[in-house]
Design a protein around this motif. Structure first.
Motif, PDB file in Angstrom:
ATOM      1  N   UNK A   2     -46.065  16.390  13.779  1.00 43.61           N
ATOM      2  CA  UNK A   2     -47.538  16.342  13.855  1.00 43.61           C
ATOM      3  C   UNK A   2     -48.060  15.456  14.991  1.00 43.61           C
ATOM      4  N   UNK A   3     -47.183  15.097  15.921  1.00 45.12           N
ATOM      5  CA  UNK A   3     -47.587  14.169  16.989  1.00 45.12           C
ATOM      6  C   UNK A   3     -48.880  14.595  17.681  1.00 45.12           C
ATOM      7  N   UNK A   4     -48.927  15.829  18.143  1.00 46.27           N
ATOM      8  CA  UNK A   4     -50.085  16.251  18.946  1.00 46.27           C
ATOM      9  C   UNK A   4     -51.344  16.276  18.066  1.00 46.27           C
ATOM     10  N   UNK A  51     -40.059   5.995  24.850  1.00 45.68           N
ATOM     11  CA  UNK A  51     -40.098   7.460  24.875  1.00 45.68           C
ATOM     12  C   UNK A  51     -39.442   7.916  26.171  1.00 45.68           C
ATOM     13  N   UNK A  52     -38.738   9.025  26.127  1.00 47.27           N
ATOM     14  CA  UNK A  52     -38.153   9.519  27.383  1.00 47.27           C
ATOM     15  C   UNK A  52     -39.299   9.997  28.261  1.00 47.27           C
ATOM     16  N   UNK A  53     -39.073  10.053  29.574  1.00 48.29           N
ATOM     17  CA  UNK A  53     -40.145  10.553  30.452  1.00 48.29           C
ATOM     18  C   UNK A  53     -40.628  11.925  30.001  1.00 48.29           C
ATOM     19  N   UNK A  54     -39.709  12.787  29.544  1.00 45.34           N
ATOM     20  CA  UNK A  54     -40.112  14.133  29.112  1.00 45.34           C
ATOM     21  C   UNK A  54     -40.954  14.073  27.832  1.00 45.34           C
ATOM     22  N   UNK A  55     -40.556  13.201  26.894  1.00 42.83           N
ATOM     23  CA  UNK A  55     -41.331  13.073  25.644  1.00 42.83           C
ATOM     24  C   UNK A  55     -42.747  12.568  25.945  1.00 42.83           C
ATOM     25  N   UNK A  56     -42.821  11.554  26.802  1.00 45.62           N
ATOM     26  CA  UNK A  56     -44.140  10.996  27.115  1.00 45.62           C
ATOM     27  C   UNK A  56     -44.979  12.022  27.876  1.00 45.62           C
ATOM     28  N   UNK A  89     -40.713   6.888  34.447  1.00 42.73           N
ATOM     29  CA  UNK A  89     -41.888   7.274  33.655  1.00 42.73           C
ATOM     30  C   UNK A  89     -43.081   7.533  34.584  1.00 42.73           C
ATOM     31  N   UNK A  90     -43.220   6.665  35.586  1.00 45.11           N
ATOM     32  CA  UNK A  90     -44.370   6.779  36.495  1.00 45.11           C
ATOM     33  C   UNK A  90     -44.325   8.050  37.333  1.00 45.11           C
ATOM     34  N   UNK A  91     -43.144   8.642  37.456  1.00 43.48           N
ATOM     35  CA  UNK A  91     -43.021   9.843  38.293  1.00 43.48           C
ATOM     36  C   UNK A  91     -43.540  11.096  37.576  1.00 43.48           C
ATOM     37  N   UNK A  92     -43.836  10.977  36.294  1.00 45.81           N
ATOM     38  CA  UNK A  92     -44.326  12.141  35.548  1.00 45.81           C
ATOM     39  C   UNK A  92     -45.787  12.423  35.926  1.00 45.81           C
TER      40      UNK A  92
END
Ligand code: G2H
Length: 249
Positions: free
Chosen positions: A139-141, A177-182, A221-224
């Motif tokens: 239910x995160x989103x 959180x992984x970059x993809x998760x975030x 993370x900043x590269x996302x």
């Protein structure tokens, strides 16, 4: 126009006068990109706000960690947004999960606080994020959308709002959180803002990530594409906060 990178340091309930002097000394000597590239805001406990403001370099700014929901008055222990105006404190963090969880702040209460602080000309770092149980339930989103809706219901001008996505399971746990998760949540939030507030706000609002950010994980993370900066807790008390600021470039 691109979204300017934002790095906030949330010192939480930490620090003595000597420690505060040391942290500010490190920040004042740091080589970092200019204000045109990265906006840096540090948030000491209330009692140190004027002290930090008086010592801190002029290209960094200060934030309070909370403000009362309405005009000040007979609310023992609270600090009002009017006081932030009086002390010329431009920013305030609202809705941090530690306050939501430990002090039972509801979505609606946080929405009211954000609206009141904005009405007094403050800039707001509004925090949202799901618990581990909510993530595991898928239910995160929905959770972060509901938290954001409670703010959007009360706010018409988003110019002075930064949204901080802080998954509760990543806060102070070392489990970033992984970059993809975030990125997945940031992109979903931006879409929610697009569909429910408007395309212009979605393109311009900064969505920053918080939860065990450190000097070693900030660059990736900043590269996302939808991560526009960070709200940093533990690492903001250490020299590695400078590395996190420098991950803006
Ligand atoms: C999340 C974050 C700062 P930490 O609360 O807001 O803290 O970086 O210690 O996980």
């Amino acid at each position: 126009m691109g979204r300017k990178f934002f790095v906030g340091g949330n010192w939480k309930c930490n620090g003595t006068t000597e420690e505060v002097k040391k942290i500010v000394g490190t920040l004042n000597e740091a080589q970092v990109p200019g204000e045109d590239v990265v906006e840096v805001v540090v948030s000491p406990p209330y009692v140190f706000l004027p002290f930090v403001k008086s010592l801190l370099r002029s290209d960094f700014h200060v934030a309070a960690q909370n403000a009362w929901v309405r005009k000040g008055g007979a609310y023992t222990g609270e600090i009002s947004a009017e006081m932030l105006v009086n002390l010329d404190i431009p920013w305030v963090i609202l809705g941090h999960s530690e306050r939501r969880q430990l002090l039972n702040e509801t979505n609606e209460f946080v929405g009211d606080k954000v609206a009141y602080a904005l009405s007094l000309g403050r800039k707001v770092i509004a925090c949202i994020g799901e618990t581990l149980e909510q993530r595991e339930a898928g239910t995160t989103i929905a959770v972060v959308a509901e938290q954001t809706k409670a703010i959007a219901d009360k706010v018409s001008n988003w110019d002075n709002v930064v949204l901080a996505y802080e998954p509760v399971w990543a806060i102070g746990t070392g489990k970033v959180a992984s970059p993809a998760q975030a990125q997945e949540v940031h992109a979903a939030l931006r879409k929610w803002v697009h569909d429910n507030v408007g395309a212009e706000v979605a393109a311009s609002v900064r969505i920053i990530y918080g939860g065990s950010v450190n000097g070693g994980n900030s660059k990736e993370l900043a590269s996302q594409p939808d991560i526009d900066g960070f709200l940093v807790g533990g690492a903001s008390l250490k020299p590695e906060f400078i590395d996190i600021i420098n991950s803006a470039t």
